[in-house]
Scaffold this motif. Structure first.
Motif, PDB file in Angstrom:
ATOM      1  N   TYR A  69       4.403  -3.801 -21.260  1.00  0.00           N
ATOM      2  CA  TYR A  69       3.586  -4.589 -20.322  1.00  0.00           C
ATOM      3  C   TYR A  69       3.850  -4.168 -18.880  1.00  0.00           C
ATOM      4  O   TYR A  69       2.917  -3.974 -18.089  1.00  0.00           O
ATOM      5  CB  TYR A  69       3.906  -6.069 -20.513  1.00  0.00           C
ATOM      6  N   LEU A  70       5.101  -4.016 -18.519  1.00  0.00           N
ATOM      7  CA  LEU A  70       5.444  -3.621 -17.157  1.00  0.00           C
ATOM      8  C   LEU A  70       4.947  -2.212 -16.853  1.00  0.00           C
ATOM      9  O   LEU A  70       4.499  -1.926 -15.743  1.00  0.00           O
ATOM     10  CB  LEU A  70       6.949  -3.720 -16.935  1.00  0.00           C
ATOM     11  N   CYS A  71       5.048  -1.316 -17.833  1.00  0.00           N
ATOM     12  CA  CYS A  71       4.537   0.043 -17.641  1.00  0.00           C
ATOM     13  C   CYS A  71       3.067   0.016 -17.250  1.00  0.00           C
ATOM     14  O   CYS A  71       2.621   0.734 -16.345  1.00  0.00           O
ATOM     15  CB  CYS A  71       4.703   0.862 -18.919  1.00  0.00           C
ATOM     16  N   SER A  72       2.287  -0.815 -17.934  1.00  0.00           N
ATOM     17  CA  SER A  72       0.847  -0.835 -17.686  1.00  0.00           C
ATOM     18  C   SER A  72       0.489  -1.525 -16.378  1.00  0.00           C
ATOM     19  O   SER A  72      -0.476  -1.147 -15.722  1.00  0.00           O
ATOM     20  CB  SER A  72       0.121  -1.513 -18.857  1.00  0.00           C
ATOM     21  N   HIS A  73       1.280  -2.521 -15.965  1.00  0.00           N
ATOM     22  CA  HIS A  73       0.909  -3.308 -14.782  1.00  0.00           C
ATOM     23  C   HIS A  73       1.592  -2.848 -13.493  1.00  0.00           C
ATOM     24  O   HIS A  73       1.226  -3.334 -12.417  1.00  0.00           O
ATOM     25  CB  HIS A  73       1.193  -4.782 -15.042  1.00  0.00           C
ATOM     26  N   LEU A  74       2.563  -1.950 -13.598  1.00  0.00           N
ATOM     27  CA  LEU A  74       3.194  -1.408 -12.391  1.00  0.00           C
ATOM     28  C   LEU A  74       2.808   0.046 -12.140  1.00  0.00           C
ATOM     29  O   LEU A  74       3.356   0.700 -11.258  1.00  0.00           O
ATOM     30  CB  LEU A  74       4.720  -1.529 -12.478  1.00  0.00           C
ATOM     31  N   SER A  75       1.879   0.568 -12.922  1.00  0.00           N
ATOM     32  CA  SER A  75       1.417   1.944 -12.747  1.00  0.00           C
ATOM     33  C   SER A  75       1.011   2.189 -11.286  1.00  0.00           C
ATOM     34  O   SER A  75       0.422   1.313 -10.649  1.00  0.00           O
ATOM     35  CB  SER A  75       0.230   2.186 -13.682  1.00  0.00           C
ATOM     36  N   LYS A 259       5.600  -6.725  -5.783  1.00  0.00           N
ATOM     37  CA  LYS A 259       4.697  -6.372  -6.880  1.00  0.00           C
ATOM     38  C   LYS A 259       5.326  -6.736  -8.228  1.00  0.00           C
ATOM     39  O   LYS A 259       4.649  -7.276  -9.120  1.00  0.00           O
ATOM     40  CB  LYS A 259       4.387  -4.871  -6.832  1.00  0.00           C
ATOM     41  N   ILE A 260       6.617  -6.443  -8.378  1.00  0.00           N
ATOM     42  CA  ILE A 260       7.321  -6.790  -9.623  1.00  0.00           C
ATOM     43  C   ILE A 260       7.281  -8.295  -9.845  1.00  0.00           C
ATOM     44  O   ILE A 260       6.988  -8.779 -10.948  1.00  0.00           O
ATOM     45  CB  ILE A 260       8.774  -6.288  -9.570  1.00  0.00           C
ATOM     46  N   ILE A 261       7.585  -9.045  -8.792  1.00  0.00           N
ATOM     47  CA  ILE A 261       7.568 -10.507  -8.888  1.00  0.00           C
ATOM     48  C   ILE A 261       6.187 -11.002  -9.293  1.00  0.00           C
ATOM     49  O   ILE A 261       6.038 -11.855 -10.176  1.00  0.00           O
ATOM     50  CB  ILE A 261       8.000 -11.142  -7.547  1.00  0.00           C
ATOM     51  N   GLU A 262       5.159 -10.442  -8.663  1.00  0.00           N
ATOM     52  CA  GLU A 262       3.783 -10.854  -8.955  1.00  0.00           C
ATOM     53  C   GLU A 262       3.432 -10.627 -10.418  1.00  0.00           C
ATOM     54  O   GLU A 262       2.831 -11.490 -11.078  1.00  0.00           O
ATOM     55  CB  GLU A 262       2.815 -10.075  -8.064  1.00  0.00           C
ATOM     56  N   VAL A 263       3.804  -9.457 -10.934  1.00  0.00           N
ATOM     57  CA  VAL A 263       3.497  -9.141 -12.335  1.00  0.00           C
ATOM     58  C   VAL A 263       4.171 -10.142 -13.265  1.00  0.00           C
ATOM     59  O   VAL A 263       3.545 -10.678 -14.192  1.00  0.00           O
ATOM     60  CB  VAL A 263       3.929  -7.700 -12.670  1.00  0.00           C
ATOM     61  N   PHE A 264       5.449 -10.422 -13.028  1.00  0.00           N
ATOM     62  CA  PHE A 264       6.172 -11.364 -13.884  1.00  0.00           C
ATOM     63  C   PHE A 264       5.603 -12.779 -13.780  1.00  0.00           C
ATOM     64  O   PHE A 264       5.421 -13.462 -14.801  1.00  0.00           O
ATOM     65  CB  PHE A 264       7.659 -11.379 -13.524  1.00  0.00           C
TER      66      PHE A 264
END
Length: 318
Positions: A69-75, A259-264
């Motif tokens: 999930y993180l791979c796809s959303h932090l690209s 960005k990391i915080i937003e994704v989580f």
């Protein structure tokens, strides 16, 4: 290590995280710092190191879908997860930049914030609704030990590591506040097992008289191995420690942190994210500010330890 696969399908960060391997000490000795900072391009790869708090195979399965999930959303940033061999490795890899982040227990998070400027970002809210964990201090069923701490004198105790709130600092504080000047000398042996579930197993099998572990790992272990339930008995439960904090080193740019915080924080807003959370065993993620770690500092001091002087080191037996 959980990493994007080399299947060639789709963009690099959309590829599935295909393998998860335990760190090998010999390899670590020759590894160079991970090349994550790339000039104007900023962070190319985020490598998260995980505390080895439970059986490696269960831990790899727990993080596999989260990595995808993180791979796809932090690209285009690549994301890797890797389980460390020890608590000491977690800190050393973050200190020297081989890892840019970690999923840390509460003491390691505090230690990293205080000494190295680590930045706590988020932590999970489990299906139980709790984002904190407690310590269980337990005995071998039928051993004759009681809640009277004086009955523990000269007995052995199994704990994951000296750098865990639930598996070391809470039981030491419990003994210290019970009127024992030197908690470590009070026991005949201190076994440092490397993980919370290993401590549970040692007590269940009669290899240690007492044990201490995270309540979340204890409860999970009892579900997976119900036959252990009749072999151990909880004597004390306490502490209020933030669980599994996603943390980064201070060199990670603030824009990427956000960005990391937003994704989580937005995982529970989509069907895809909710499915990943379900597999991870959580309802959602929440911010994890430094103020939430007050009880960790309190317990460390109650055990007679100076936070500024503590080091993350490995011990098997004392």
């Amino acid at each position: 290590m959980l990493r994007p696969s080399a299947s060639g399908e789709g963009s690099t960060c959309l590829r599935k995280c295909s393998s998860f391997i335990v760190l090998i000490l010999a390899a670590l000795l020759i590894m160079k710092p991970f090349p994550a900072i790339a000039g104007e391009g900023g962070i190319r790869t985020l490598r998260f190191i995980l505390v080895p708090e439970r059986n490696i195979f269960r831990q790899e399965e727990k993080y596999r879908k989260l990595c995808d999930y993180l791979c796809s959303h932090l690209s285009p940033v690549k994301v890797l997860f890797e389980v460390a061999k020890s608590y000491e490795e977690v800190m050393s890899q973050m200190e020297d930049g081989r890892a840019q982040g970690g999923v840390l227990g509460s003491f390691l998070a505090v230690h990293g914030m205080e000494k190295h400027g680590f930045v706590p970002l988020v932590r999970p809210v489990w299906l139980s609704g709790d984002s904190y964990y407690r310590s269980y201090v337990f005995k071998k069923t039928g051993s004759g030990l009681t809640r009277d701490i004086s009955t523990w004198k000269g007995k052995s105790i199994a704990m994951a590591n000296r750098s865990t709130s639930a598996g070391f600092f809470f039981p030491m504080a419990l003994v210290k506040t019970g009127g024992i000047d030197d908690p470590e000398a009070f026991f005949s042996k201190l076994f440092f097992t490397g993980s919370h579930d290993a401590s549970i197993w040692m007590v269940a099998k009669g290899l240690a008289d007492l044990g201490a572990a995270k309540n979340t790992v204890f409860d999970e272990t009892m579900k997976i191995k119900p036959e252990l339930g009749g072999q151990v008995e909880i004597l004390y439960s306490g502490g209020h420690f933030p669980d599994d904090t996603v943390t980064v080193i201070r060199e990670v740019p603030s824009a990427l942190r956000e960005k990391i915080i937003e994704v989580f924080l937005h995982m529970d807003a989509t069907a895809e994210g909710r499915e990943v959370l379900k597999r991870f065993g959580a309802r959602r993620f929440i911010p994890s500010p430094p103020a939430d770690y007050a009880d960790v500092i309190k317990i460390v001091k109650a055990g007679g330890f100076d936070l500024q002087k503590l080091k993350v080191v490995e011990h098997a037996v004392r």
